[in-house]
Design a protein around this motif. Structure first.
Motif, PDB file in Angstrom:
ATOM      1  N   VAL A  69       0.871  -1.171   0.000  1.00 51.28           N
ATOM      2  CA  VAL A  69       0.000   0.000   0.000  1.00 51.28           C
ATOM      3  C   VAL A  69       0.907   1.219   0.000  1.00 51.28           C
ATOM      4  O   VAL A  69       1.897   1.278   0.731  1.00 51.28           O
ATOM      5  N   CYS A  70       0.564   2.178  -0.833  1.00 50.68           N
ATOM      6  CA  CYS A  70       1.399   3.350  -1.023  1.00 50.68           C
ATOM      7  C   CYS A  70       0.602   4.607  -0.664  1.00 50.68           C
ATOM      8  O   CYS A  70      -0.552   4.739  -1.049  1.00 50.68           O
ATOM      9  N   LEU A  71       1.221   5.520   0.068  1.00 51.95           N
ATOM     10  CA  LEU A  71       0.643   6.834   0.338  1.00 51.95           C
ATOM     11  C   LEU A  71       1.177   7.767  -0.730  1.00 51.95           C
ATOM     12  O   LEU A  71       2.393   7.907  -0.886  1.00 51.95           O
ATOM     13  N   GLU A  72       0.252   8.399  -1.468  1.00 54.64           N
ATOM     14  CA  GLU A  72       0.690   9.244  -2.578  1.00 54.64           C
ATOM     15  C   GLU A  72      -0.300  10.353  -2.869  1.00 54.64           C
ATOM     16  O   GLU A  72      -1.431  10.325  -2.391  1.00 54.64           O
ATOM     17  N   GLU A 149       3.517  20.220   6.158  1.00 57.45           N
ATOM     18  CA  GLU A 149       4.825  20.146   6.813  1.00 57.45           C
ATOM     19  C   GLU A 149       5.118  18.737   7.344  1.00 57.45           C
ATOM     20  O   GLU A 149       6.270  18.299   7.348  1.00 57.45           O
ATOM     21  N   LYS A 150       4.082  18.021   7.788  1.00 53.93           N
ATOM     22  CA  LYS A 150       4.288  16.632   8.214  1.00 53.93           C
ATOM     23  C   LYS A 150       4.679  15.782   7.004  1.00 53.93           C
ATOM     24  O   LYS A 150       5.533  14.894   7.113  1.00 53.93           O
ATOM     25  N   LEU A 151       4.066  16.048   5.848  1.00 61.36           N
ATOM     26  CA  LEU A 151       4.424  15.303   4.633  1.00 61.36           C
ATOM     27  C   LEU A 151       5.878  15.559   4.246  1.00 61.36           C
ATOM     28  O   LEU A 151       6.583  14.637   3.819  1.00 61.36           O
ATOM     29  N   VAL A 152       6.335  16.796   4.400  1.00 54.95           N
ATOM     30  CA  VAL A 152       7.749  17.096   4.113  1.00 54.95           C
ATOM     31  C   VAL A 152       8.635  16.257   5.035  1.00 54.95           C
ATOM     32  O   VAL A 152       9.619  15.648   4.574  1.00 54.95           O
ATOM     33  N   ASP A 153       8.294  16.195   6.315  1.00 51.99           N
ATOM     34  CA  ASP A 153       9.058  15.357   7.253  1.00 51.99           C
ATOM     35  C   ASP A 153       9.022  13.885   6.824  1.00 51.99           C
ATOM     36  O   ASP A 153      10.044  13.188   6.886  1.00 51.99           O
ATOM     37  N   MET A 154       7.848  13.416   6.378  1.00 49.96           N
ATOM     38  CA  MET A 154       7.711  12.024   5.944  1.00 49.96           C
ATOM     39  C   MET A 154       8.565  11.740   4.705  1.00 49.96           C
ATOM     40  O   MET A 154       9.129  10.660   4.554  1.00 49.96           O
ATOM     41  N   VAL A 155       8.675  12.728   3.814  1.00 50.04           N
ATOM     42  CA  VAL A 155       9.559  12.592   2.645  1.00 50.04           C
ATOM     43  C   VAL A 155      11.006  12.494   3.116  1.00 50.04           C
ATOM     44  O   VAL A 155      11.755  11.604   2.705  1.00 50.04           O
ATOM     45  N   MET A 156      11.393  13.417   3.982  1.00 54.15           N
ATOM     46  CA  MET A 156      12.795  13.492   4.408  1.00 54.15           C
ATOM     47  C   MET A 156      13.241  12.285   5.237  1.00 54.15           C
ATOM     48  O   MET A 156      14.411  11.914   5.191  1.00 54.15           O
ATOM     49  N   ASN A 157      12.305  11.656   5.969  1.00 62.63           N
ATOM     50  CA  ASN A 157      12.720  10.482   6.756  1.00 62.63           C
ATOM     51  C   ASN A 157      12.448   9.159   6.035  1.00 62.63           C
ATOM     52  O   ASN A 157      12.589   8.101   6.622  1.00 62.63           O
ATOM     53  N   GLY A 158      12.034   9.239   4.770  1.00 63.22           N
ATOM     54  CA  GLY A 158      11.887   8.026   3.967  1.00 63.22           C
ATOM     55  C   GLY A 158      10.565   7.310   4.081  1.00 63.22           C
ATOM     56  O   GLY A 158      10.402   6.226   3.521  1.00 63.22           O
ATOM     57  N   GLU A 159       9.593   7.879   4.785  1.00 64.34           N
ATOM     58  CA  GLU A 159       8.279   7.238   4.902  1.00 64.34           C
ATOM     59  C   GLU A 159       7.508   7.282   3.582  1.00 64.34           C
ATOM     60  O   GLU A 159       6.711   6.394   3.314  1.00 64.34           O
ATOM     61  N   ILE A 160       7.709   8.320   2.809  1.00 64.23           N
ATOM     62  CA  ILE A 160       7.082   8.424   1.482  1.00 64.23           C
ATOM     63  C   ILE A 160       8.146   8.128   0.457  1.00 64.23           C
ATOM     64  O   ILE A 160       9.169   8.818   0.378  1.00 64.23           O
ATOM     65  N   LYS A 161       7.910   7.094  -0.340  1.00 58.97           N
ATOM     66  CA  LYS A 161       8.896   6.641  -1.316  1.00 58.97           C
ATOM     67  C   LYS A 161       8.444   6.867  -2.766  1.00 58.97           C
ATOM     68  O   LYS A 161       9.216   6.674  -3.692  1.00 58.97           O
ATOM     69  N   ASP A 162       7.195   7.248  -2.954  1.00 58.87           N
ATOM     70  CA  ASP A 162       6.648   7.469  -4.288  1.00 58.87           C
ATOM     71  C   ASP A 162       7.242   8.750  -4.871  1.00 58.87           C
ATOM     72  O   ASP A 162       7.050   9.841  -4.331  1.00 58.87           O
ATOM     73  N   ALA A 163       7.951   8.624  -5.998  1.00 57.21           N
ATOM     74  CA  ALA A 163       8.706   9.749  -6.570  1.00 57.21           C
ATOM     75  C   ALA A 163       7.824  10.940  -6.924  1.00 57.21           C
ATOM     76  O   ALA A 163       8.165  12.088  -6.634  1.00 57.21           O
ATOM     77  N   LYS A 164       6.673  10.694  -7.550  1.00 59.42           N
ATOM     78  CA  LYS A 164       5.819  11.820  -7.941  1.00 59.42           C
ATOM     79  C   LYS A 164       5.330  12.584  -6.728  1.00 59.42           C
ATOM     80  O   LYS A 164       5.241  13.811  -6.731  1.00 59.42           O
ATOM     81  N   SER A 165       5.029  11.855  -5.655  1.00 59.44           N
ATOM     82  CA  SER A 165       4.564  12.497  -4.433  1.00 59.44           C
ATOM     83  C   SER A 165       5.682  13.300  -3.783  1.00 59.44           C
ATOM     84  O   SER A 165       5.455  14.414  -3.297  1.00 59.44           O
ATOM     85  N   ILE A 166       6.884  12.758  -3.788  1.00 61.60           N
ATOM     86  CA  ILE A 166       8.030  13.469  -3.224  1.00 61.60           C
ATOM     87  C   ILE A 166       8.224  14.796  -3.948  1.00 61.60           C
ATOM     88  O   ILE A 166       8.352  15.848  -3.323  1.00 61.60           O
ATOM     89  N   VAL A 167       8.253  14.754  -5.271  1.00 58.55           N
ATOM     90  CA  VAL A 167       8.459  15.980  -6.049  1.00 58.55           C
ATOM     91  C   VAL A 167       7.330  16.974  -5.803  1.00 58.55           C
ATOM     92  O   VAL A 167       7.572  18.159  -5.558  1.00 58.55           O
TER      93      VAL A 167
END
Length: 177
Positions: A69-72, A149-167
């Motif tokens: 399951v992916c969060l995106e 801002e929580k999503l930014v933290d999740m990106v930076m700590n590797g919780e979100i791995k989906d590239a489009k979502s990161i960008v």
């Protein structure tokens, strides 16, 4: 130096519902030859819908290629000849049940240029209002609202791995600072 590779021969090996695959024989800049396996994709969009309180409507869904399951951010494939902006409007409502008074382009990216021509158009949606949730028949998604801002933290700590979502998350965060 000219880095262009000249196609000598191209063979289609798969013609699917979403992607096509071909193998090209190319001449390299030094005169040698090589093969390139290429996935042809019609392109897609992703949209980062942000509420007035800077919360993002995200989606969770199972992604078979990664068996997880992916969060995106909401996203979708372009239909043949479809304008990316119109696809964004459609996908936003289909996946989240919201519409937006303001939709702005955040640019486009090539998702995996090493083997695919897929281009992904990124949008920011604000001034949200209720529409009608209507996912595709074979699409099972659940929405979740998370502060940007929580999503930014999740990106930076590797919780979100989906590239489009990161960008999309990082672009929106920078734009809204």
């Amino acid at each position: 130096m000219d880095f262009t590779e000249k196609t000598i021969k191209s063979e289609k090996i798969f013609d699917g519902k979403i992607i096509k695959v071909k193998v090209d024989m190319v001449e390299l800049p030094n005169g040698s030859t090589s093969t390139r396996e290429i996935v042809e994709h019609p392109g897609a969009i992703c949209v980062i819908p942000i509420t007035e309180t800077k919360e993002v409507i995200m989606v969770r869904q199972f992604r078979k290629p990664i068996e997880a399951v992916c969060l995106e951010v909401p996203a979708g494939k372009l239909d043949e000849g479809e304008d990316p902006y119109q696809c964004c409007i459609r996908e936003l409502e289909e996946e989240t049940g919201y519409k937006a008074k303001n939709v702005q382009s955040l640019g486009s990216i090539y998702t995996t240029p090493g083997f695919s021509n897929e281009i992904l158009h990124i949008y920011l949606a604000t001034e949200l209002y209720e529409g009608k949730l209507q996912p595709d028949e074979d699409e099972f998604v659940e929405t979740e609202t998370i502060p940007l801002e929580k999503l930014v933290d999740m990106v930076m700590n590797g919780e979100i791995k989906d590239a489009k979502s990161i960008v999309a998350i990082l672009k929106a965060s920078q734009l809204l600072k």
